[in-house]
Write a protein that holds these residues in place. Structure first.
Motif, mmCIF file in Angstrom:
data_model
loop_
_atom_site.group_PDB
_atom_site.id
_atom_site.type_symbol
_atom_site.label_atom_id
_atom_site.label_comp_id
_atom_site.label_asym_id
_atom_site.label_seq_id
_atom_site.Cartn_x
_atom_site.Cartn_y
_atom_site.Cartn_z
ATOM 1 N N ARG A 1 0.821 -1.211 0.000
ATOM 2 C CA ARG A 1 0.000 0.000 0.000
ATOM 3 C C ARG A 1 0.857 1.265 0.000
ATOM 4 O O ARG A 1 0.572 2.238 -0.677
ATOM 5 N N THR B 1 -7.625 -3.800 23.066
ATOM 6 C CA THR B 1 -7.584 -3.872 21.595
ATOM 7 C C THR B 1 -6.381 -4.676 21.113
ATOM 8 O O THR B 1 -6.520 -5.576 20.286
ATOM 9 N N PRO C 1 -8.981 4.101 3.088
ATOM 10 C CA PRO C 1 -8.071 3.549 4.107
ATOM 11 C C PRO C 1 -8.602 2.279 4.758
ATOM 12 O O PRO C 1 -7.848 1.339 4.990
ATOM 13 N N LEU C 2 -9.908 2.237 5.064
ATOM 14 C CA LEU C 2 -10.439 1.042 5.722
ATOM 15 C C LEU C 2 -10.631 -0.102 4.734
ATOM 16 O O LEU C 2 -10.198 -1.226 4.986
ATOM 17 N N VAL D 1 -8.664 -6.827 9.480
ATOM 18 C CA VAL D 1 -8.752 -5.538 10.171
ATOM 19 C C VAL D 1 -7.851 -5.536 11.407
ATOM 20 O O VAL D 1 -7.236 -4.527 11.745
ATOM 21 N N LEU E 1 -4.166 -3.091 13.115
ATOM 22 C CA LEU E 1 -4.510 -2.462 14.388
ATOM 23 C C LEU E 1 -3.597 -2.970 15.503
ATOM 24 O O LEU E 1 -3.241 -2.233 16.417
ATOM 25 N N TYR F 1 -1.995 1.896 11.080
ATOM 26 C CA TYR F 1 -3.038 2.599 10.336
ATOM 27 C C TYR F 1 -2.721 4.063 10.059
ATOM 28 O O TYR F 1 -3.102 4.592 9.040
ATOM 29 N N GLY F 2 -2.086 4.726 11.025
ATOM 30 C CA GLY F 2 -2.031 6.187 10.953
ATOM 31 C C GLY F 2 -0.652 6.780 10.809
ATOM 32 O O GLY F 2 -0.376 7.830 11.378
ATOM 33 N N PRO G 1 3.290 8.916 13.366
ATOM 34 C CA PRO G 1 2.839 9.399 14.689
ATOM 35 C C PRO G 1 2.088 8.318 15.471
ATOM 36 O O PRO G 1 2.315 8.162 16.678
ATOM 37 N N LEU G 2 1.223 7.573 14.792
ATOM 38 C CA LEU G 2 0.478 6.531 15.511
ATOM 39 C C LEU G 2 1.413 5.403 15.952
ATOM 40 O O LEU G 2 1.243 4.825 17.034
ATOM 41 N N TRP H 1 1.883 4.021 19.630
ATOM 42 C CA TRP H 1 1.796 2.575 19.939
ATOM 43 C C TRP H 1 3.031 2.138 20.741
ATOM 44 O O TRP H 1 2.913 1.377 21.684
#
Lengths: 60, 381
Positions: free
Chosen positions: B85, B204, B287-288, B320, B324, B329-330, B333-334, B338
């Protein structure tokens, strides 16, 4: 009731913040990412404040 | 909450935590670098970057790209062709000793999608090792399934931890960390605080980890049910070694799944297809939806579409949950967040272990009284 609210208000708020952060990360790019970063940063910031900065209640 | 109920929940929390803590520490420590796997691979030079080419340069044919791969690894066969991706100008070829070998030991090479030049191996030995340690403790499927049980134990520990949080916080304000009392109380306060703040993330990551541990089984269930139905009369076919041009395969797949783009191709004989089909796994463009796949089966000899259908819910849950779990995903920064949440979880695990080691022989009532002691004494003044 007052005791219940005192104990659980912040945890529920933080749970909601976490769910928003994780949900936005899942949904998409752009503004969703920013909301996700802010929400997850809030969790890290609150925990980090107490780990690094010590307690809110140094009086104890 | 009655003392007997609290005692039961405390026991559940203690034992569900104890049986899983060491393994969870291994998972957190190995998971930390894996969050930044791509960045580490690039830093170690394992991922050569694509070079700039003139605008409008056409894509190289997939046959040419496959030829580059087989030249780089003579005697091996391309089983999967993957478009990442985040890197549209590179193609990853997953190569095996035989067309129908299981992909566990596959070697991945990266090829420039425009020039068909070899970019090198995909991934580094260090992160590959960490991933195998994280996913299976280097024990293969039994290790993976065992870690799934550890993940379930982690979820039980979190739930029971939330239940016992209330009684321990009856007399304390949120965020209280008693630094001037004993080290044990300070540790308990930090354990409670960080645990409750990070609970949504921990649940999660724990749940997605459990789902990931079932990945092999879920894929096998899909293979033996839906894929078998899709393959139908082709099941006993001989292996097709010479396929129709892959560009025409992609065109047929794109017609069958409009508004989707190819994510990867499984060549005849590989896992996720039959011996007579080229399977194109299409993905959405948002994105999803880009995480959700749709298989399109194409007759490898004739290029005709034979079947396509949505993946079942359990494969969607798996697809999915994978990104996660690693905060994929982000962007960076994400990933950094994490990583920080992972470090906080290590503190929760370490403090929990310390609390158990320093527990002495006191009962839950005494520990609860000790935890509340400072505030009670203050109230009495």
């Amino acid at each position: 009731m007052a005791t219940f609210l005192r104990i659980w208000t912040m945890p529920f708020l933080l749970l909601a913040v976490g769910i928003v952060g994780l949900g936005c990360a899942l949904v998409g790019d752009g503004p969703w990412d920013v909301i996700s970063w802010v929400a997850m940063s809030t969790l890290v910031g609150i925990a980090g404040r107490y780990v690094i900065g010590g307690a809110s209640s140094k009086r104890l | 909450m009655q003392t007997s109920t609290l005692r039961r929940w405390a026991l559940v929390h203690k034992w569900s935590s104890l049986v899983s803590t060491i393994f969870l520490l291994v998972l957190c420590i190995t998971g930390l670098p894996l969050i930044f796997r791509g960045e580490i691979d690039r830093m170690l030079g394992a991922e050569a970057v694509t070079t700039a080419v003139l605008p409008g340069t056409p894509r190289a044919s997939l046959e040419k790209i496959i030829a580059t791969g087989t030249k780089a690894r003579p005697g091996e066969y391309v089983q999967f062709i993957v478009w990442e991706r985040d890197e549209p100008d590179a193609v990853i070829l997953s190569m095996a000793k035989s067309p129908d070998a299981l992909p566990d030991d596959n070697k991945n090479v990266r090829v420039d999608a425009r020039t068909a030049e070899l970019l090198g191996e995909h991934g580094s030995p260090l992160t590959d090792f960490l991933l195998r340690l994280h996913a299976s403790l280097l024990l293969g499927l039994p290790g993976t399934l065992f870690l799934g049980v550890v993940g379930l134990s982690f979820i039980v520990a979190i739930v029971s931890g939330v239940v016992v949080y209330g009684p321990f916080m009856r007399k304390l304000d949120f965020g209280t960390v008693r630094q001037r009392k004993s080290r044990r109380l300070q540790c308990l306060d930090l354990h409670n605080l960080i645990g409750i703040v990070t609970v949504s993330w921990a649940v999660t990551v724990g749940l997605t980890g459990v789902i990931n541990s079932w990945a092999d089984l879920l894929v096998k269930v899909w293979q033996y049910t839906e894929l078998t139905e899709m393959v139908g009369p082709y099941q006993s076919s001989v292996l097709v070694t010479q396929t129709v041009p892959l560009e025409s395969v992609i065109a047929t797949a794109s017609d069958a799944a409009p508004r989707m783009t190819p994510y990867f191709i499984a060549m005849p004989g590989a896992l996720l297809t039959s011996r007579a089909h080229v399977a194109v796994f299409m993905r959405g463009t948002t994105p999803l939806t880009s995480r959700l796949l749709k298989p399109v089966l194409i007759d490898a000899k004739t290029g005709a579409l034979t079947d396509t259908r949505e993946l079942p819910w359990y494969i969607w849950a798996l697809l999915v949950s994978q990104p996660l779990h690693f905060g994929d995903y982000g962007g960076l920064p994400l990933k950094i967040l994490w990583g920080l949440l992972d470090l906080l979880t290590i503190i929760v695990l370490g403090s929990g272990l310390y609390l158990w080691l320093s527990r002495g022989t006191s009962k839950i009532e005494q520990r609860l009284a000790a935890a509340e002691g400072a505030e009670v004494a203050k109230a009495a003044e």
